[in-house]
Design a protein around this motif. Structure first.
Motif: not given
Length: 550
Positions: A212-224
């Motif tokens: 979960x930490x990995x996801x929340x720390x890279x939200x913008x990159x994931x959305x893009x």
């Protein structure tokens, strides 16, 4: 009782075999003839320490074998305790090998020498000259008094309970020591347990939180990147789904021409279905991937707590932390258990102390009643043995602590002459007086105890004449219900025996050998006459010997 003794290659004995029977037997022989060798061999088969120097021929083993009739002794339970086969005809054997090693057997079963010695003590009581000192020991003095006081069962119950009580004391002291050590660590361990419990750890929690930490720390990159994939899938002109639909339409037109084209159509159709699922999942992911600073902070803090706990306890997983938590929790419970065990032991010990005190008081009272009986009997016997004015008594004084034989201190007191003060037996009695007192004690014990075979080795030292005659009568009376041997230099005692054995030496070349022979009536007359007059045997000595035998 002992029925036979065989000795091979021991000291001055090359081979000797002799049979015995019940009643009173005497053993005589000149000084140095080998009576001590005979006792030494018997001591070995009863469990005494072996010595390589005992071998006559150093190249051959020494074997000593004794046969016993146990039909009149209650030893079956002892044999069961030792896990030995019991037989009323029991054989003890001792071997000393040229290597110096020693082996012991009971009825052909190999046994420890210490166990053999324990059995030997119940079979034969050897009283040697130097064992008059035994009368000075508290244990022996209590044995005498308790035999007359009939304290055997009471004393056995006391000693059994005392053993349990002392074991409980030791256990309680150890538990208290453990409790003290635990209490020193209790505060810190309680803090550690509280810290781990408050963390509310779950077995798979760390991996989930790190994801979960990995996801929340890279939200913008994931959305893009998810948006880019979604665009490639959904584009009206060049989207993957549009392209797959056109491919499907083309293959549908030719699928009926060949199985190959039909298979391609099925595969394209499957890809199209899969892409539809991918599109829906991408749309869901895009909708759910959102920045959440508050959640990010919570997850970060929880992970930091987990990492800190792992570092403190020097572990690398939550599973290990949970194991430590379980251990600390168990220790807290065991602390309560320790306190409970200590309380239970102390309560039992209070009860046991009361029972021990009751036993000790009964032992004391019985002993007080028995003292005049013991004193009167010993005084009566030693009076007949030439000490008419001697007085004997026993002091039994209660003590504060539990002792092996109760709570009494025992003291044997003696006064040899009229008008003299009582003194400690070991300080005021001479050697000759001690021999007579010991014989009186043995006679007393024979009346009140089932003594084993008794061997009296020169207990008559320091007496002669009429006193020796009376000593012989006492021994003869003692042998009425038991097997008794007397090793003696006195003709008066030798004449009292039911059987007479002579120890003597023979010379063959350069070799000296000790022999033991059972004498017939004529040989007894000669032996006793020689004891009376020396090597020159007179008619008077022979007549006196005959008189002694009659």
């Amino acid at each position: 009782m002992i029925t036979s003794l065989t000795i091979e290659n021991y000291a001055l004995i090359e081979r000797l075999s002799v049979s015995f029977s019940d009643g009173f037997s005497v053993i005589t022989g000149e000084t140095g003839a080998g009576k001590s060798i005979l006792l030494g061999a018997l001591g070995l088969v009863l469990g005494n320490r072996a010595d390589l120097s005992s071998l006559k021929n150093k190249a051959e083993k020494c074997v000593i074998e004794a046969h016993f009739d146990l039909s009149k002794q209650d030893l079956q339970s002892f044999f069961e305790q030792m896990d030995w086969d019991f037989d009323t005809h029991t054989i003890l054997r001792r071997e000393i090998l040229p290597s110096g090693k020693s082996r012991a057997f009971v009825n052909d079963t190999p046994v420890n020498v210490s166990d053999l010695q324990e059995l030997g003590e119940q079979l034969i009581d050897i009283h040697s000259q130097n064992e008059t000192q035994e009368l000075y020991s508290d244990a022996f003095q209590f044995q005498i008094l308790d035999a007359v006081a009939k304290n055997e069962e009471l004393l056995s119950n006391y000693q059994l309970l005392l053993k349990k009580y002392r074991t409980a004391q030791t256990d309680c002291d150890q538990l208290k020591q453990d409790l003290g050590n635990r209490l020193k660590e209790q505060d810190y361990n309680a803090f550690l347990l509280e810290e781990l419990t408050a963390a509310q750890l779950q077995v798979d929690e760390q991996e989930n939180l790190e994801t979960q930490l990995e996801k929340l720390s890279n939200v913008e990159q994931i959305q893009l990147q998810l948006g880019k994939v979604l665009q490639l899938t959904q584009s009206d002109q060049y989207g993957l789904i549009i392209q797959l639909k056109e491919a499907k339409s083309a293959l549908q037109k030719i699928a009926s021409f060949s199985i190959e084209y039909e298979n391609l159509l099925e595969r394209i159709t499957s890809l199209l279905i899969e892409m539809d699922d991918v599109e829906k999942e991408l749309e869901s992911m895009v909708d759910h991937v959102q920045a959440d600073p508050e959640m990010l902070e919570q997850i970060s803090q929880k992970l930091q707590l987990i990492y800190a706990l792992q570092k403190k306890h020097q572990v690398s997983s939550i599973a290990e932390l949970l194991a430590i938590q379980e251990t600390l929790s168990s220790q807290a419970l065991s602390l309560t258990s320790l306190e409970s065990q200590i309380a239970n032991l102390e309560a039992w010990m209070v009860s046991a102390e009361k029972e021990l005190n009751d036993f000790a008081d009964s032992l004391h009272q019985n002993r007080i009643k028995a003292i005049p009986i013991v004193a009167a009997k010993i005084e009566s016997i030693i009076s007949d043995l030439g000490m008419p004015n001697a007085k004997f008594t026993i002091e039994v004084s209660p003590q504060e602590h539990f002792l092996t034989n109760g709570k009494d201190k025992i003291t044997f007191l003696f006064a040899a002459n009229k008008g003299t003060e009582f003194g400690l037996l070991k300080k005021v009695a001479s050697g000759g007086e001690m021999s007579r007192i010991m014989l009186a004690v043995k006679a007393l014990m024979a009346e009140h105890m089932q003594l084993p075979t008794l061997i009296l080795d020169e207990i008559d030292t320091g007496v002669s004449g009429e006193i020796a005659h009376k000593m012989g009568e006492i021994m003869k009376n003692m042998s009425q219900n038991r097997q008794l041997f007397a090793i003696t230099h006195l003709p008066q005692i030798a004449g009292k025996g039911k059987r007479h054995f002579k120890v003597y030496k023979t010379m063959e070349g350069d070799t000296t050998a000790t022999q033991l022979k059972k004498l017939n009536t004529e040989e007894r007359i000669i032996e006793i006459a020689q004891m009376l007059s020396g090597n020159t045997i007179t008619e008077a000595a022979i007549g006196q010997a005959q008189a002694l035998l009659n």
